[in-house]
Design a protein around this motif. Structure first.
Motif, PDB file in Angstrom:
ATOM      1  N   ALA A 155       0.979  -1.124  -0.076  1.00  0.00           N
ATOM      2  CA  ALA A 155       0.147   0.087   0.069  1.00  0.00           C
ATOM      3  C   ALA A 155       0.797   1.309   0.070  1.00  0.00           C
ATOM      4  O   ALA A 155       0.565   2.316  -0.417  1.00  0.00           O
ATOM      5  CB  ALA A 155      -0.826  -0.081   1.180  1.00  0.00           C
ATOM      6  N   ALA A 156       1.942   1.273   0.852  1.00  0.00           N
ATOM      7  CA  ALA A 156       2.706   2.395   0.871  1.00  0.00           C
ATOM      8  C   ALA A 156       3.606   2.627  -0.323  1.00  0.00           C
ATOM      9  O   ALA A 156       3.667   3.650  -1.058  1.00  0.00           O
ATOM     10  CB  ALA A 156       3.778   2.325   1.876  1.00  0.00           C
ATOM     11  N   GLU A 157       3.915   1.437  -1.176  1.00  0.00           N
ATOM     12  CA  GLU A 157       4.480   1.557  -2.289  1.00  0.00           C
ATOM     13  C   GLU A 157       3.607   2.138  -3.770  1.00  0.00           C
ATOM     14  O   GLU A 157       3.810   3.047  -4.350  1.00  0.00           O
ATOM     15  CB  GLU A 157       5.058   0.331  -2.968  1.00  0.00           C
ATOM     16  N   ALA A 158       2.128   1.676  -3.489  1.00  0.00           N
ATOM     17  CA  ALA A 158       1.342   2.262  -4.615  1.00  0.00           C
ATOM     18  C   ALA A 158       1.010   3.461  -4.054  1.00  0.00           C
ATOM     19  O   ALA A 158       0.774   4.459  -5.262  1.00  0.00           O
ATOM     20  CB  ALA A 158      -0.082   1.128  -4.290  1.00  0.00           C
ATOM     21  N   ASP A 159       0.842   4.102  -2.905  1.00  0.00           N
ATOM     22  CA  ASP A 159       0.683   5.321  -2.555  1.00  0.00           C
ATOM     23  C   ASP A 159       1.758   6.085  -3.161  1.00  0.00           C
ATOM     24  O   ASP A 159       1.660   7.279  -3.688  1.00  0.00           O
ATOM     25  CB  ASP A 159       0.494   5.537  -1.128  1.00  0.00           C
ATOM     26  N   TRP A 160       2.907   5.969  -3.103  1.00  0.00           N
ATOM     27  CA  TRP A 160       4.159   6.532  -3.520  1.00  0.00           C
ATOM     28  C   TRP A 160       4.130   6.594  -5.000  1.00  0.00           C
ATOM     29  O   TRP A 160       4.290   7.699  -5.389  1.00  0.00           O
ATOM     30  CB  TRP A 160       5.348   5.890  -2.832  1.00  0.00           C
ATOM     31  N   ASP A 161       3.695   5.519  -5.638  1.00  0.00           N
ATOM     32  CA  ASP A 161       3.636   5.538  -7.113  1.00  0.00           C
ATOM     33  C   ASP A 161       2.909   6.511  -7.361  1.00  0.00           C
ATOM     34  O   ASP A 161       2.845   7.163  -8.608  1.00  0.00           O
ATOM     35  CB  ASP A 161       3.471   4.083  -7.760  1.00  0.00           C
ATOM     36  N   SER A 162       1.441   6.484  -6.876  1.00  0.00           N
ATOM     37  CA  SER A 162       0.261   7.164  -7.538  1.00  0.00           C
ATOM     38  C   SER A 162       0.489   8.726  -7.432  1.00  0.00           C
ATOM     39  O   SER A 162       0.511   9.640  -8.108  1.00  0.00           O
ATOM     40  CB  SER A 162      -1.016   7.050  -6.725  1.00  0.00           C
ATOM     41  N   THR A 163       1.405   9.321  -6.154  1.00  0.00           N
ATOM     42  CA  THR A 163       1.787  10.459  -5.762  1.00  0.00           C
ATOM     43  C   THR A 163       2.765  10.987  -6.992  1.00  0.00           C
ATOM     44  O   THR A 163       2.615  12.011  -7.606  1.00  0.00           O
ATOM     45  CB  THR A 163       2.444  10.523  -4.384  1.00  0.00           C
ATOM     46  N   ARG A 164       3.650  10.185  -6.890  1.00  0.00           N
ATOM     47  CA  ARG A 164       4.870  10.496  -8.251  1.00  0.00           C
ATOM     48  C   ARG A 164       3.917  10.614  -9.603  1.00  0.00           C
ATOM     49  O   ARG A 164       4.455  11.587 -10.316  1.00  0.00           O
ATOM     50  CB  ARG A 164       5.691   9.320  -8.367  1.00  0.00           C
ATOM     51  N   GLU A 165       2.927   9.879  -9.999  1.00  0.00           N
ATOM     52  CA  GLU A 165       2.307   9.956 -11.077  1.00  0.00           C
ATOM     53  C   GLU A 165       1.575  11.286 -11.247  1.00  0.00           C
ATOM     54  O   GLU A 165       1.475  11.949 -12.110  1.00  0.00           O
ATOM     55  CB  GLU A 165       1.450   8.775 -11.208  1.00  0.00           C
ATOM     56  N   LEU A 166       0.941  11.707 -10.242  1.00  0.00           N
ATOM     57  CA  LEU A 166       0.136  12.906 -10.209  1.00  0.00           C
ATOM     58  C   LEU A 166       1.024  14.117 -10.341  1.00  0.00           C
ATOM     59  O   LEU A 166       0.790  15.167 -11.106  1.00  0.00           O
ATOM     60  CB  LEU A 166      -0.572  13.038  -8.932  1.00  0.00           C
ATOM     61  N   VAL A 167       2.425  14.104  -9.674  1.00  0.00           N
ATOM     62  CA  VAL A 167       3.569  15.239  -9.949  1.00  0.00           C
ATOM     63  C   VAL A 167       3.765  15.136 -11.387  1.00  0.00           C
ATOM     64  O   VAL A 167       3.915  15.980 -11.877  1.00  0.00           O
ATOM     65  CB  VAL A 167       4.415  14.898  -8.900  1.00  0.00           C
ATOM     66  N   TRP A 168       4.053  13.970 -11.814  1.00  0.00           N
ATOM     67  CA  TRP A 168       4.485  13.862 -13.278  1.00  0.00           C
ATOM     68  C   TRP A 168       3.577  14.429 -14.265  1.00  0.00           C
ATOM     69  O   TRP A 168       3.735  15.176 -15.036  1.00  0.00           O
ATOM     70  CB  TRP A 168       4.728  12.493 -13.203  1.00  0.00           C
ATOM     71  N   ASP A 169       2.033  14.073 -14.037  1.00  0.00           N
ATOM     72  CA  ASP A 169       1.199  14.482 -15.136  1.00  0.00           C
ATOM     73  C   ASP A 169       0.947  16.094 -14.913  1.00  0.00           C
ATOM     74  O   ASP A 169       0.732  17.054 -15.769  1.00  0.00           O
ATOM     75  CB  ASP A 169      -0.092  13.881 -14.787  1.00  0.00           C
ATOM     76  N   ALA A 170       0.898  16.603 -13.639  1.00  0.00           N
ATOM     77  CA  ALA A 170       0.814  17.902 -13.274  1.00  0.00           C
ATOM     78  C   ALA A 170       2.098  18.829 -13.718  1.00  0.00           C
ATOM     79  O   ALA A 170       1.805  20.129 -14.268  1.00  0.00           O
ATOM     80  CB  ALA A 170       0.842  18.271 -11.739  1.00  0.00           C
ATOM     81  N   GLU A 171       3.031  18.176 -13.920  1.00  0.00           N
ATOM     82  CA  GLU A 171       4.167  19.029 -14.466  1.00  0.00           C
ATOM     83  C   GLU A 171       4.482  18.742 -16.068  1.00  0.00           C
ATOM     84  O   GLU A 171       5.630  19.005 -16.512  1.00  0.00           O
ATOM     85  CB  GLU A 171       5.609  18.607 -13.772  1.00  0.00           C
ATOM     86  N   GLY A 172       3.461  18.322 -16.683  1.00  0.00           N
ATOM     87  CA  GLY A 172       3.614  17.972 -18.166  1.00  0.00           C
ATOM     88  C   GLY A 172       4.174  16.673 -18.520  1.00  0.00           C
ATOM     89  O   GLY A 172       4.593  16.625 -19.738  1.00  0.00           O
ATOM     90  N   GLY A 173       4.166  15.738 -17.828  1.00  0.00           N
ATOM     91  CA  GLY A 173       4.560  14.388 -18.165  1.00  0.00           C
ATOM     92  C   GLY A 173       3.755  13.691 -19.047  1.00  0.00           C
ATOM     93  O   GLY A 173       2.862  14.196 -19.799  1.00  0.00           O
ATOM     94  N   GLN A 174       3.986  12.449 -19.357  1.00  0.00           N
ATOM     95  CA  GLN A 174       3.332  11.708 -20.425  1.00  0.00           C
ATOM     96  C   GLN A 174       1.781  12.016 -20.204  1.00  0.00           C
ATOM     97  O   GLN A 174       1.326  11.744 -19.151  1.00  0.00           O
ATOM     98  CB  GLN A 174       3.857  10.284 -20.193  1.00  0.00           C
TER      99      GLN A 174
END
Length: 197
Positions: A155-174
């Motif tokens: 759960a902690a890893e999934a939460d970390w991955d989803s947080t990184r994905e949100l940041v990635w998308d918010a900063e213009g990522g894929q």
């Protein structure tokens, strides 16, 4: 009773018996539970690991004379291990004993069950398991504690991955489309800005 836990990363040229013992015991006087503490060995070599464990427990619980394990996670189960001038007999039970538990018997005082934290477990997960195993209100078996810790880790890893994905998308990522001010967007000829023809 609580023994000191020292988290030291393993050094390849040191033997398991020379590394600090990683053990936590339930507080003295707490009501009986399914486990009496947790042990985080440095390896799956019982011959190398048991001497330091029993050397610490002998003065606390009386001389440990017998240890049993489930052989599922122990590649070799020796019949006897020499510990501080005496022999500890080692046995195993496949179906009758939880694979994540070590059972210790003292001929003077009784029996204790320890959660065995897999040697390859990360430090944060091991610390969580040691705390859970020594909590006076605990109600899980050794395998139940391991399953719970794995659930929290995933759960902690999934939460970390989803947080990184949100940041990635918010900063213009894929997947993020370039944002252009509305006034500069080209409108194909013959169409209205609202999408109609």
């Amino acid at each position: 009773m609580t023994a000191t836990i020292q988290y030291t990363s393993a050094v390849e040229d040191r033997t398991p018996s020379s590394l600090p013992l990683r053990l936590m015991l339930a507080p003295a006087g707490t009501s009986p539970a399914l486990v009496d503490g947790a042990w985080w060995p440095h390896s799956r070599d019982l011959t190398a690991e048991l001497p330091s464990l029993t050397a610490v427990l002998d003065p606390l619980w009386g001389r440990i004379t017998r240890v049993t394990v489930n052989p599922t996670f122990w590649p070799v189960v020796p019949r006897k291990v020499r510990v501080a001038g005496h022999l500890v007999h080692v046995g195993w039970f496949k179906a009758e004993q939880d694979p994540h538990k070590l059972l210790l018997l003292s001929y003077t005082t009784g029996r204790w069950d320890l959660l065995v934290i897999p040697p390859e477990t990360g430090q944060a997960t091991a610390a969580r398991l040691m705390t859970a195993a020594t909590d006076p209100l605990r109600v899980l078996t050794a395998s139940g504690l391991i399953r719970e810790a794995e659930f929290f880790r995933i759960a902690a890893e999934a939460d970390w991955d989803s947080t990184r994905e949100l940041v990635w998308d918010a900063e213009g990522g894929q997947g993020a489309s370039p944002r252009m001010p509305a006034a500069r967007r080209a409108v194909p000829e013959g169409t209205a800005p609202g999408g109609g023809a």
